[in-house]
Motif scaffolding. Structure first.
Motif, PDB file in Angstrom:
ATOM      1  N   ALA A 225       0.831  -1.207   0.000  1.00  0.00           N
ATOM      2  CA  ALA A 225       0.000   0.000   0.000  1.00  0.00           C
ATOM      3  C   ALA A 225       0.863   1.253   0.000  1.00  0.00           C
ATOM      4  O   ALA A 225       0.551   2.245  -0.677  1.00  0.00           O
ATOM      5  CB  ALA A 225      -0.932  -0.015   1.203  1.00  0.00           C
ATOM      6  N   SER A 226       1.974   1.239   0.734  1.00  0.00           N
ATOM      7  CA  SER A 226       2.883   2.386   0.750  1.00  0.00           C
ATOM      8  C   SER A 226       3.480   2.616  -0.630  1.00  0.00           C
ATOM      9  O   SER A 226       3.656   3.752  -1.076  1.00  0.00           O
ATOM     10  CB  SER A 226       3.992   2.159   1.777  1.00  0.00           C
ATOM     11  OG  SER A 226       3.451   2.045   3.082  1.00  0.00           O
ATOM     12  N   GLU A 227       3.830   1.509  -1.324  1.00  0.00           N
ATOM     13  CA  GLU A 227       4.371   1.639  -2.669  1.00  0.00           C
ATOM     14  C   GLU A 227       3.339   2.250  -3.616  1.00  0.00           C
ATOM     15  O   GLU A 227       3.679   3.080  -4.484  1.00  0.00           O
ATOM     16  CB  GLU A 227       4.810   0.273  -3.174  1.00  0.00           C
ATOM     17  CG  GLU A 227       5.379   0.278  -4.592  1.00  0.00           C
ATOM     18  CD  GLU A 227       6.631   1.138  -4.715  1.00  0.00           C
ATOM     19  OE1 GLU A 227       6.948   1.567  -5.845  1.00  0.00           O
ATOM     20  OE2 GLU A 227       7.282   1.405  -3.683  1.00  0.00           O
ATOM     21  N   GLN A 228       2.099   1.836  -3.432  1.00  0.00           N
ATOM     22  CA  GLN A 228       1.055   2.403  -4.269  1.00  0.00           C
ATOM     23  C   GLN A 228       0.898   3.914  -4.018  1.00  0.00           C
ATOM     24  O   GLN A 228       0.691   4.699  -4.944  1.00  0.00           O
ATOM     25  CB  GLN A 228      -0.271   1.690  -4.021  1.00  0.00           C
ATOM     26  CG  GLN A 228      -0.294   0.256  -4.551  1.00  0.00           C
ATOM     27  CD  GLN A 228      -1.617  -0.430  -4.265  1.00  0.00           C
ATOM     28  OE1 GLN A 228      -2.448   0.101  -3.527  1.00  0.00           O
ATOM     29  NE2 GLN A 228      -1.798  -1.618  -4.825  1.00  0.00           N
ATOM     30  N   VAL A 229       1.012   4.325  -2.749  1.00  0.00           N
ATOM     31  CA  VAL A 229       0.939   5.755  -2.423  1.00  0.00           C
ATOM     32  C   VAL A 229       2.092   6.512  -3.066  1.00  0.00           C
ATOM     33  O   VAL A 229       1.925   7.594  -3.626  1.00  0.00           O
ATOM     34  CB  VAL A 229       0.927   5.958  -0.895  1.00  0.00           C
ATOM     35  CG1 VAL A 229       1.104   7.444  -0.551  1.00  0.00           C
ATOM     36  CG2 VAL A 229      -0.363   5.440  -0.300  1.00  0.00           C
ATOM     37  N   ARG A 230       3.312   5.918  -2.992  1.00  0.00           N
ATOM     38  CA  ARG A 230       4.481   6.582  -3.581  1.00  0.00           C
ATOM     39  C   ARG A 230       4.317   6.736  -5.088  1.00  0.00           C
ATOM     40  O   ARG A 230       4.614   7.787  -5.654  1.00  0.00           O
ATOM     41  CB  ARG A 230       5.735   5.769  -3.262  1.00  0.00           C
ATOM     42  CG  ARG A 230       7.052   6.450  -3.694  1.00  0.00           C
ATOM     43  CD  ARG A 230       8.198   5.503  -3.582  1.00  0.00           C
ATOM     44  NE  ARG A 230       8.061   4.395  -4.522  1.00  0.00           N
ATOM     45  CZ  ARG A 230       8.310   4.497  -5.828  1.00  0.00           C
ATOM     46  NH1 ARG A 230       8.688   5.637  -6.352  1.00  0.00           N
ATOM     47  NH2 ARG A 230       8.171   3.438  -6.616  1.00  0.00           N
TER      48      ARG A 230
END
Length: 464
Positions: A225-230
């Motif tokens: 999910a963090s990668e998707q936000v980035r």
């Protein structure tokens, strides 16, 4: 001798008596004098001045160099304001104007394309912002974990699924027993088994969801999910950068369009300046050049004068206090015998102009209607200072100034002159108003007062 002396003395006495009779009697000689009748008339008090008829005139020239292609007017021709009088050779100018106009239109089209690119970039920014918000919300939910309300709902779902599974198990067991006894059909047994299988699957699903909520987010899920936000943030930054670039391109396109339009307008204006137009309605007074002549700034081609003008008169400084705007005027000109024009004072000069031997103030007089005068015509102007209706008037030659600042006239009465004091009023160049001391119809002498005397016998000759 005594008798002779007596005759001589008698003769002298007779001669003396005869001479007295000739001088004082009806046979005495009367001196002829000019005379006038005191009469009622409208007295106009005027201030005579001289002036010049002036009209607006302008020498027209092109403001750029070139070769004169056409002259469309002749001297003496009437023209209207804005009418074209002459042309330069403008083939090259018109070509330049056409090219500049095409460039301006192309630049305007580029502005439209740049505007469309900006709108597309803004739409991409809006989409990237929505994707970023969605990714951030998903990450926030993973990091925050399950809420108490979600756990309660999940537990309730597990409880409901377990109850449904227990019920399906009891139904299946009862159906199997009945099937063994031959009380139910195979299809009924299959239905009970299928219901049990479905209830068991729902229970496992509800239990797995509850266990997931109880266990919280997995590290790999948070990482994903963090990668998707980035990635969403990077996409948003890229779309915003693209928007800035497209906006900069739009601003540059608009600047280029304005410059191109200015260049096109300038080229069109240059082409239009190849036509020489009349600035006002008037008459062509002079044509200086003919087609084929080279011209340049300041080289006159045509002179145009207005069809109507004004009188500029010069008033002595000592008399200017008697002149005001609106004063009526009567104008005559030696060049136009019998012509009498009228007008009014429109402006009085603000300064005194020093002239050799005099100090003058310029006065502008506008005329009533069109006039046949030519520019520069000298005129005589009578400024009407005062009008006295039904005044008792006599010629100015009849009035003699007295030593006590009064005035007197010689009245002709019974063939003799009688000196009479009078009180005078306003006067013109030719007439004087008599306010006291004279009656209408009385005759006054006009001779030189040095040759006239009280009681003098005269023979009046009436003059107009």
């Amino acid at each position: 001798m005594r008798r002779l002396g007596w005759w001589i003395a008698s003769g002298l006495a007779v001669l003396a008596a005869a001479g007295w009779a000739l001088r004082s009697g009806p046979l005495a000689a009367a001196t002829p004098v000019d005379a006038a009748v005191a009469r009622r008339a409208t007295l106009e008090v005027t201030l005579p001045v001289t002036g010049v008829y002036e009209v607006p005139a302008v020498d027209l020239s092109f403001d750029m160099p070139g070769r004169l292609a056409r002259v469309l007017v002749e001297e003496g021709q009437a023209v209207r304001g804005g009418q074209v009088l002459a042309f330069l050779d403008d083939v090259e100018l018109r070509a330049q104007a056409s090219q500049a106009e095409a460039a301006a239109q192309a630049a305007a089209a580029q502005v439209g394309q740049a505007q469309a690119a900006v709108e597309a970039a803004r739409a991409q920014v809006r989409q990237a912002e929505a994707a970023y918000r969605a990714a951030q919300a998903a990450l926030d939910r993973l990091q925050a974990g399950a809420r108490s309300g979600e756990l309660q709902q999940a537990q309730a779902a597990v409880d409901a699924a377990r109850a449904a599974l227990d019920q399906a198990r009891r139904t299946l067991q009862s159906t199997e027993q009945l099937y063994a006894q031959g009380a139910v059909s195979t299809s009924q047994l299959d239905a009970a088994r299928s219901q049990y299988t479905s209830a068991a699957a729902q229970y496992r699903q509800a239990l797995a969801h509850l266990q997931t909520l109880q266990a919280g987010a997995r590290p790999e899920d948070v990482t994903a999910a963090s990668e998707q936000v980035r990635q969403a943030q990077a996409a948003l930054d890229a779309s915003r950068a693209a928007l800035r670039q497209s906006e900069a391109a739009l601003a540059a396109a608009r600047l280029a369009a304005r410059q191109a339009r200015a260049a096109a307008d300038a080229a069109t204006a240059r082409a239009r300046r190849a036509a020489l137009a009349a600035p006002f309605d008037g008459i062509v007074a002079r044509v200086y050049l003919r087609p084929g002549a080279l011209v340049g700034p300041g080289v006159p081609v045509v002179t145009v004068v207005a069809p109507a003008g004004w009188i500029t008169a010069e008033v002595d400084e000592a008399d200017i206090g008697r002149v005001s705007v609106g004063l009526r005027a009567r104008i005559t000109a030696d060049a136009y015998p019998g012509l009498v024009l009228t007008g009014r004072v429109a402006a009085v000069g603000a300064q005194v102009e020093q002239r050799p031997g005099s100090r003058q103030v310029r006065v502008r007089i506008v005329l009533d209607g069109p006039v046949p005068l030519r520019a520069g015509t000298g005129v005589d102007v009578d400024l009407l200072l005062q009008t006295v209706p039904q005044a008792l008037v006599v010629p100015v030659e009849a009035v003699v100034a007295a030593e006590n600042d009064g005035s007197w006239v010689y009245v002709v009465d019974g063939g003799r002159l009688h000196r009479r004091l009078v009180r005078t009023g306003p006067r013109s160049d030719t007439l004087v108003a008599v306010e006291e001391g004279l009656s209408e119809g009385e005759v006054v002498a006009l001779g030189d007062p040095r040759t006239l005397r009280e009681g003098m016998r005269v023979r009046p000759r009436l003059v107009p």
